[in-house]
Scaffold this motif. Structure first.
Motif, PDB file in Angstrom:
ATOM      1  N   GLN A 299      -5.242   2.134   7.992  1.00 55.59           N
ATOM      2  CA  GLN A 299      -6.169   1.726   9.040  1.00 55.59           C
ATOM      3  C   GLN A 299      -7.339   0.932   8.474  1.00 55.59           C
ATOM      4  O   GLN A 299      -7.829  -0.006   9.110  1.00 55.59           O
ATOM      5  N   GLU A 300      -7.772   1.280   7.268  1.00 53.61           N
ATOM      6  CA  GLU A 300      -8.844   0.520   6.622  1.00 53.61           C
ATOM      7  C   GLU A 300      -8.391  -0.915   6.341  1.00 53.61           C
ATOM      8  O   GLU A 300      -9.133  -1.866   6.584  1.00 53.61           O
ATOM      9  N   LEU A 301      -7.192  -1.077   5.834  1.00 53.26           N
ATOM     10  CA  LEU A 301      -6.668  -2.425   5.606  1.00 53.26           C
ATOM     11  C   LEU A 301      -6.584  -3.208   6.915  1.00 53.26           C
ATOM     12  O   LEU A 301      -6.966  -4.382   6.968  1.00 53.26           O
ATOM     13  N   ALA A 302      -6.087  -2.569   7.964  1.00 55.80           N
ATOM     14  CA  ALA A 302      -5.997  -3.229   9.272  1.00 55.80           C
ATOM     15  C   ALA A 302      -7.379  -3.631   9.765  1.00 55.80           C
ATOM     16  O   ALA A 302      -7.571  -4.747  10.277  1.00 55.80           O
ATOM     17  N   HIS A 303      -8.339  -2.756   9.601  1.00 57.13           N
ATOM     18  CA  HIS A 303      -9.700  -3.045  10.052  1.00 57.13           C
ATOM     19  C   HIS A 303     -10.282  -4.245   9.304  1.00 57.13           C
ATOM     20  O   HIS A 303     -10.903  -5.125   9.900  1.00 57.13           O
ATOM     21  N   ARG A 304     -10.084  -4.283   7.995  1.00 56.38           N
ATOM     22  CA  ARG A 304     -10.587  -5.409   7.206  1.00 56.38           C
ATOM     23  C   ARG A 304      -9.954  -6.726   7.667  1.00 56.38           C
ATOM     24  O   ARG A 304     -10.627  -7.751   7.760  1.00 56.38           O
ATOM     25  N   PHE A 305      -8.667  -6.673   7.962  1.00 60.23           N
ATOM     26  CA  PHE A 305      -7.977  -7.868   8.454  1.00 60.23           C
ATOM     27  C   PHE A 305      -8.512  -8.260   9.828  1.00 60.23           C
ATOM     28  O   PHE A 305      -8.772  -9.441  10.087  1.00 60.23           O
ATOM     29  N   GLU A 306      -8.686  -7.274  10.704  1.00 61.98           N
ATOM     30  CA  GLU A 306      -9.218  -7.541  12.049  1.00 61.98           C
ATOM     31  C   GLU A 306     -10.627  -8.118  12.000  1.00 61.98           C
ATOM     32  O   GLU A 306     -10.998  -8.920  12.857  1.00 61.98           O
ATOM     33  N   GLU A 307     -11.416  -7.702  11.019  1.00 59.07           N
ATOM     34  CA  GLU A 307     -12.762  -8.259  10.890  1.00 59.07           C
ATOM     35  C   GLU A 307     -12.714  -9.769  10.667  1.00 59.07           C
ATOM     36  O   GLU A 307     -13.578 -10.490  11.146  1.00 59.07           O
TER      37      GLU A 307
ATOM     38  N   ALA B  55       0.835  -1.212   0.000  1.00 57.84           N
ATOM     39  CA  ALA B  55       0.000   0.000   0.000  1.00 57.84           C
ATOM     40  C   ALA B  55       0.865   1.256   0.000  1.00 57.84           C
ATOM     41  O   ALA B  55       0.542   2.241  -0.668  1.00 57.84           O
ATOM     42  N   GLY B  56       1.980   1.226   0.723  1.00 56.36           N
ATOM     43  CA  GLY B  56       2.889   2.366   0.726  1.00 56.36           C
ATOM     44  C   GLY B  56       3.488   2.617  -0.649  1.00 56.36           C
ATOM     45  O   GLY B  56       3.574   3.759  -1.100  1.00 56.36           O
ATOM     46  N   PHE B  57       3.890   1.549  -1.321  1.00 56.11           N
ATOM     47  CA  PHE B  57       4.425   1.701  -2.679  1.00 56.11           C
ATOM     48  C   PHE B  57       3.381   2.272  -3.621  1.00 56.11           C
ATOM     49  O   PHE B  57       3.676   3.132  -4.442  1.00 56.11           O
ATOM     50  N   LEU B  58       2.156   1.795  -3.513  1.00 59.39           N
ATOM     51  CA  LEU B  58       1.111   2.198  -4.455  1.00 59.39           C
ATOM     52  C   LEU B  58       0.459   3.534  -4.126  1.00 59.39           C
ATOM     53  O   LEU B  58       0.109   4.289  -5.030  1.00 59.39           O
ATOM     54  N   TYR B  59       0.287   3.827  -2.828  1.00 60.27           N
ATOM     55  CA  TYR B  59      -0.512   4.991  -2.441  1.00 60.27           C
ATOM     56  C   TYR B  59       0.203   5.943  -1.486  1.00 60.27           C
ATOM     57  O   TYR B  59      -0.357   6.968  -1.120  1.00 60.27           O
ATOM     58  N   GLY B  60       1.409   5.596  -1.062  1.00 53.34           N
ATOM     59  CA  GLY B  60       2.092   6.376  -0.040  1.00 53.34           C
ATOM     60  C   GLY B  60       2.664   7.688  -0.554  1.00 53.34           C
ATOM     61  O   GLY B  60       2.554   8.028  -1.727  1.00 53.34           O
ATOM     62  N   TYR B  61       3.278   8.406   0.327  1.00 55.21           N
ATOM     63  CA  TYR B  61       3.900   9.693   0.027  1.00 55.21           C
ATOM     64  C   TYR B  61       5.406   9.540   0.195  1.00 55.21           C
ATOM     65  O   TYR B  61       5.878   8.594   0.818  1.00 55.21           O
ATOM     66  N   ASP B  62       6.178  10.464  -0.352  1.00 53.60           N
ATOM     67  CA  ASP B  62       7.626  10.315  -0.295  1.00 53.60           C
ATOM     68  C   ASP B  62       8.348  11.576   0.169  1.00 53.60           C
ATOM     69  O   ASP B  62       9.529  11.764  -0.103  1.00 53.60           O
ATOM     70  N   GLY B  63       7.664  12.410   0.883  1.00 54.04           N
ATOM     71  CA  GLY B  63       8.283  13.611   1.430  1.00 54.04           C
ATOM     72  C   GLY B  63       7.989  13.721   2.916  1.00 54.04           C
ATOM     73  O   GLY B  63       7.342  12.861   3.488  1.00 54.04           O
ATOM     74  N   PRO B  64       8.445  14.787   3.523  1.00 51.09           N
ATOM     75  CA  PRO B  64       8.168  14.998   4.951  1.00 51.09           C
ATOM     76  C   PRO B  64       6.755  15.547   5.149  1.00 51.09           C
ATOM     77  O   PRO B  64       6.555  16.648   5.659  1.00 51.09           O
ATOM     78  N   GLU B  65       5.815  14.768   4.685  1.00 51.51           N
ATOM     79  CA  GLU B  65       4.421  15.220   4.641  1.00 51.51           C
ATOM     80  C   GLU B  65       3.806  15.428   6.021  1.00 51.51           C
ATOM     81  O   GLU B  65       4.147  14.749   6.979  1.00 51.51           O
ATOM     82  N   THR B  66       2.897  16.354   6.056  1.00 58.29           N
ATOM     83  CA  THR B  66       2.048  16.557   7.225  1.00 58.29           C
ATOM     84  C   THR B  66       0.647  16.783   6.693  1.00 58.29           C
ATOM     85  O   THR B  66       0.421  16.866   5.494  1.00 58.29           O
ATOM     86  N   GLY B  67      -0.288  16.875   7.578  1.00 58.24           N
ATOM     87  CA  GLY B  67      -1.636  17.239   7.170  1.00 58.24           C
ATOM     88  C   GLY B  67      -2.367  16.165   6.403  1.00 58.24           C
ATOM     89  O   GLY B  67      -2.238  14.976   6.670  1.00 58.24           O
ATOM     90  N   GLN B  68      -3.126  16.601   5.395  1.00 49.53           N
ATOM     91  CA  GLN B  68      -4.083  15.741   4.723  1.00 49.53           C
ATOM     92  C   GLN B  68      -3.449  14.594   3.934  1.00 49.53           C
ATOM     93  O   GLN B  68      -3.986  13.501   3.918  1.00 49.53           O
ATOM     94  N   VAL B  69      -2.314  14.828   3.307  1.00 53.19           N
ATOM     95  CA  VAL B  69      -1.667  13.762   2.528  1.00 53.19           C
ATOM     96  C   VAL B  69      -1.343  12.576   3.440  1.00 53.19           C
ATOM     97  O   VAL B  69      -1.632  11.421   3.121  1.00 53.19           O
ATOM     98  N   LYS B  70      -0.737  12.868   4.568  1.00 54.95           N
ATOM     99  CA  LYS B  70      -0.388  11.818   5.530  1.00 54.95           C
ATOM    100  C   LYS B  70      -1.655  11.202   6.115  1.00 54.95           C
ATOM    101  O   LYS B  70      -1.757   9.976   6.231  1.00 54.95           O
TER     102      LYS B  70
ATOM    103  N   HIS C  12      -3.291   8.776   3.675  1.00 51.13           N
ATOM    104  CA  HIS C  12      -2.566   7.507   3.576  1.00 51.13           C
ATOM    105  C   HIS C  12      -2.796   6.653   4.825  1.00 51.13           C
ATOM    106  O   HIS C  12      -3.079   5.456   4.721  1.00 51.13           O
ATOM    107  N   TYR C  13      -2.685   7.249   5.970  1.00 51.44           N
ATOM    108  CA  TYR C  13      -2.903   6.499   7.215  1.00 51.44           C
ATOM    109  C   TYR C  13      -4.331   5.971   7.311  1.00 51.44           C
ATOM    110  O   TYR C  13      -4.559   4.889   7.849  1.00 51.44           O
ATOM    111  N   ALA C  14      -5.288   6.712   6.779  1.00 52.98           N
ATOM    112  CA  ALA C  14      -6.678   6.222   6.762  1.00 52.98           C
ATOM    113  C   ALA C  14      -6.776   4.939   5.936  1.00 52.98           C
ATOM    114  O   ALA C  14      -7.474   3.995   6.327  1.00 52.98           O
ATOM    115  N   GLY C  15      -6.062   4.887   4.821  1.00 50.83           N
ATOM    116  CA  GLY C  15      -6.049   3.672   4.008  1.00 50.83           C
ATOM    117  C   GLY C  15      -5.408   2.503   4.734  1.00 50.83           C
ATOM    118  O   GLY C  15      -5.899   1.372   4.679  1.00 50.83           O
TER     119      GLY C  15
END
Length: 153
Positions: A87-95, A64-79, A82-85
């Motif tokens: 967490q979504e993957l983690a949630h699906r796995f936890e389900e 997911a990081g390779f496909l959708y991640g960021y590559d700078g010292p990001e803050t705010g919405q970009v980060k 990505h973290y929401a995605g």
């Protein structure tokens, strides 16, 4: 073969859980196989057999990081996006598994396991649900990718 089947087969060939996942999605990445395997090598057994986050989950996150991640010292919405995605993957796995923690899925009481992995025998594969867990992670990630735009899109 489906990505699920490829990931499970990778594990049965002896790759660790994280490597099994990243190899199943290697065709999507601009990275050679050897480098990808080395990057994923530390995450087997719940991160170096520490029995923490399942290696297949770490593998999902790497892809997911390779496909959708960021590559700078990001803050705010970009980060945050990505973290929401992630967490979504983690949630699906936890389900499916109730947790993303290796030792909890395997019913182990040890927190940090010995560094020497068990031999991959028929008995090992019979007593461990790892191949199915890896298959589930590959299926979850495959579905997520189908639902989201990649960098190449």
């Amino acid at each position: 073969m489906t990505r699920r089947e490829i990931a499970m087969e990778n594990f049965k060939k002896g790759y660790n859980c994280s490597q099994a996942i990243v190899l199943a999605f290697a065709d999507l990445l601009p990275m050679d196989r050897r480098t990808l395997l080395r990057i994923a090598s530390s995450f087997g057994g719940g991160m170096g057999r520490l029995r923490e986050v399942c290696g297949s989950v770490s593998g999902m996150f790497m892809i997911a990081g390779f496909l959708y991640g960021y590559d700078g010292p990001e803050t705010g919405q970009v980060k945050a996006d990505h973290y929401a995605g992630i967490q979504e993957l983690a949630h699906r796995f936890e389900e499916k598994h109730g947790t993303i923690i290796c030792r909890e899925m395997l019913g182990l009481s040890v927190r940090h396991d010995v560094p020497v992995p068990e031999a991959r025998t028929e008995e090992y594969y019979r007593k461990r649900p790892c191949a199915e867990i890896i298959g589930d992670a590959a299926e979850i990630l495959d579905q997520y990718i189908k639902e989201h735009r990649t960098l190449e899109s």
